[in-house]
Design a protein around this motif. Structure first.
Motif, PDB file in Angstrom:
ATOM      1  N   ASP A 246       6.873 -36.933  15.385  1.00 19.41           N
ATOM      2  CA  ASP A 246       5.467 -36.809  14.961  1.00 19.41           C
ATOM      3  C   ASP A 246       4.849 -35.530  15.514  1.00 19.41           C
ATOM      4  O   ASP A 246       4.055 -34.879  14.854  1.00 19.41           O
ATOM      5  N   LYS A 249       6.526 -32.652  13.353  1.00 21.52           N
ATOM      6  CA  LYS A 249       6.463 -32.791  11.887  1.00 21.52           C
ATOM      7  C   LYS A 249       5.736 -31.651  11.186  1.00 21.52           C
ATOM      8  O   LYS A 249       6.235 -31.056  10.248  1.00 21.52           O
ATOM      9  N   ALA A 250       4.550 -31.287  11.692  1.00 24.14           N
ATOM     10  CA  ALA A 250       3.722 -30.291  10.988  1.00 24.14           C
ATOM     11  C   ALA A 250       4.428 -28.943  10.897  1.00 24.14           C
ATOM     12  O   ALA A 250       4.210 -28.189   9.947  1.00 24.14           O
ATOM     13  N   SER A 251       5.313 -28.652  11.855  1.00 26.92           N
ATOM     14  CA  SER A 251       5.948 -27.326  11.814  1.00 26.92           C
ATOM     15  C   SER A 251       7.313 -27.391  11.139  1.00 26.92           C
ATOM     16  O   SER A 251       7.991 -26.375  11.012  1.00 26.92           O
ATOM     17  N   PRO A 255       8.772 -32.944   6.110  1.00 27.95           N
ATOM     18  CA  PRO A 255       8.509 -33.982   7.129  1.00 27.95           C
ATOM     19  C   PRO A 255       9.556 -35.086   7.077  1.00 27.95           C
ATOM     20  O   PRO A 255       9.245 -36.259   6.837  1.00 27.95           O
ATOM     21  N   ARG A 421       6.702 -38.470   4.630  1.00 30.36           N
ATOM     22  CA  ARG A 421       5.553 -38.016   3.805  1.00 30.36           C
ATOM     23  C   ARG A 421       4.608 -39.207   3.685  1.00 30.36           C
ATOM     24  O   ARG A 421       4.861 -40.270   4.207  1.00 30.36           O
TER      25      ARG A 421
END
Ligand SMILES: CSc1ccc(CNCCO)cc1
Length: 431
Positions: A246, A249-251, A255, A421
């Motif tokens: 978590d 995930k954003a990078s 995802p 996602r």
């Protein structure tokens, strides 16, 4: 300047100013380019390969030749140089925009039964390497640590936060977890730098054990766990913490993470991408119910042996990389073990056992329209005790657990995509 328009001249000038120094000019200076003064005043320059990331621009190469021999540069060549530069910088930008990815091995902790799989990670500065069990069935990242009584450590690597310059105690935070198999651990919490498979997460919550149950002490090749469940399951209090996935995930490019576990061999966990080389055919996705925090999905049914006599009955269960075996409803197990000579549900051995030399059917389970078959060899799991002629089954009853579990015995028969996602989903493919 012949028939070149003013713009072309200006373009040429601005390109010329933007041009990197011509290849081959070598600044006098330090390092590998320092000229070596041979006898008789001879000077030698060593060619240095252009640093990586350089995009070849053919138009520019031609352009330089025109400049070198003072030949007027045709306008369309000037445009070609600009056009190719634009394409190259777009490619660079695209590479920068695409996220990180990672890949790490999932190594069986033992030579014979795939009891669990561990993956090398580093924590802290300088990095401390530990082998951790990546567990989609839980959401705590906890490690054997210097805070434990020594008698509870039996060969495991430990994390020592006092030896990490980037470790920071999370004041007043504690954790305590009990797993489905009755094992347990508890302790304090730090944040520190966590890295796995080329991915680095700064300020990852790392839960340091103060106490672990006997079964963890006996698991000498497991230095802790990395929870890959949903962060809602995390046990840190008063504020729960995010899983490494978590946090990462954003990078990530996508995802997702994938599990390619193998029978008596090292497999891989990939993060942020789906490796087309790891599976055959297409991935079949089905929805995940992320409440309360497991990777819960519905299997479309099962068959004993090949998928000829498939029974289309929904089986709600979790995909759990941190559990060795498969736990299913009693009706399914009765149907399976009815086909196994001498099989019994043994109270003394705690589950279905059978003579190790009994013929075993395979077991097929459905994901949507797709069918996955667990080979008999995975179900002939292990002798109940070393050297015994009685074997413990890889399929066991979930009636005491309250939830069906697709553990490693099932997962290693497929390539599995954990897609975080919104809404989350799980994908299964043959391999
Ligand atoms: C004692 S070795 C061990 C490894 C993983 C786990 C977490 N998942 C298990 C299912 O409850 C527990 C114990």
């Amino acid at each position: 300047v012949t028939n070149l328009g003013l713009t072309a001249v200006l373009t040429a000038l601005c390109l010329a100013s933007a041009l990197p120094p011509k290849i081959g000019t070598t600044r006098m200076g330090h390092g590998e380019n320092r000229p070596s003064l041979g006898r008789g005043g001879r000077v030698t320059f060593k060619q240095a390969r252009h640093p990586t990331g350089h995009h070849f621009n053919g138009a520019r190469s031609v352009y330089r030749t025109y400049l070198k021999y003072a030949v007027p540069v045709p306008e369309d060549l000037v445009r070609a140089v600009a056009h190719t530069d634009a394409l190259n910088s777009a490619a660079e930008e695209d590479k920068r925009r695409r996220g990180a990815t990672g890949s790490a091995p999932a190594v069986p902790i033992d030579e014979r039964f795939d009891i669990a799989y561990v993956t090398p990670v580093t924590i802290g500065t300088p990095p401390q390497t530990l082998m951790l069990d990546f567990d989609t069935g839980s959401s705590d990242l906890w490690v054997f640590s210097s805070h434990m009584p020594p008698f509870q450590v039996r060969g495991q690597e430990i994390y020592t936060p006092d030896e990490s310059s980037t470790a920071r105690l999370l004041e007043g935070h504690t954790w305590s977890i009990m797993y489905g198999d009755g094992s347990a651990s508890r302790g304090n919490v730090y944040v520190d730098t966590f890295a796995v498979g080329g991915l680095t997460v700064l300020n990852q919550a790392v839960q340091t054990a103060q106490q672990v149950s006997a079964s963890f002490t006996s698991a000498t090749n497991i230095d802790g766990l990395v929870g890959l469940g949903f962060s809602t399951l995390n046990t840190v209090r008063p504020e729960s913490q995010l899983t490494f996935f978590d946090n990462a995930k954003a990078s990530l490019d996508n995802p997702v993470f994938t599990a390619d576990l193998k029978y008596m061999a090292a497999g891989t966990y990939d993060f942020g991408f789906i490796d087309r080389a790891k599976y055959t055919g297409e991935i079949t996705y089905v929805p995940i119910d992320p409440d309360p925090g497991y990777w819960i999905f519905t299997s479309s049914g099962y068959a004993v042996g090949a998928s000829s006599n498939f029974s289309a009955t929904p089986i709600i269960g979790i995909a759990d990389t941190g559990t060795s075996l498969v736990y299913l409803p009693t009706a399914v197990l009765t149907a399976y073990y009815r086909q196994v000579q001498g099989a019994t549900n043994s109270r003394s051995y705690g589950g279905y056992v059978f003579p190790c030399d009994s013929a075993l059917p395979s077991f097929t389970f459905g994901v949507g329209e797709e069918r996955f078959t667990i080979p008999a060899s995975y179900i002939r799991y292990a002798p109940v005790t070393e050297g015994s002629a009685t074997c413990f089954g890889g399929l066991q009853s979930s009636s005491e657990l309250g939830i069906n579990i697709w553990g490693d015995v099932a997962l290693k028969a497929a390539f599995v995509v954990f897609d975080s996602r919104s809404p989350p989903r799980i994908g299964w493919a043959k391999k």
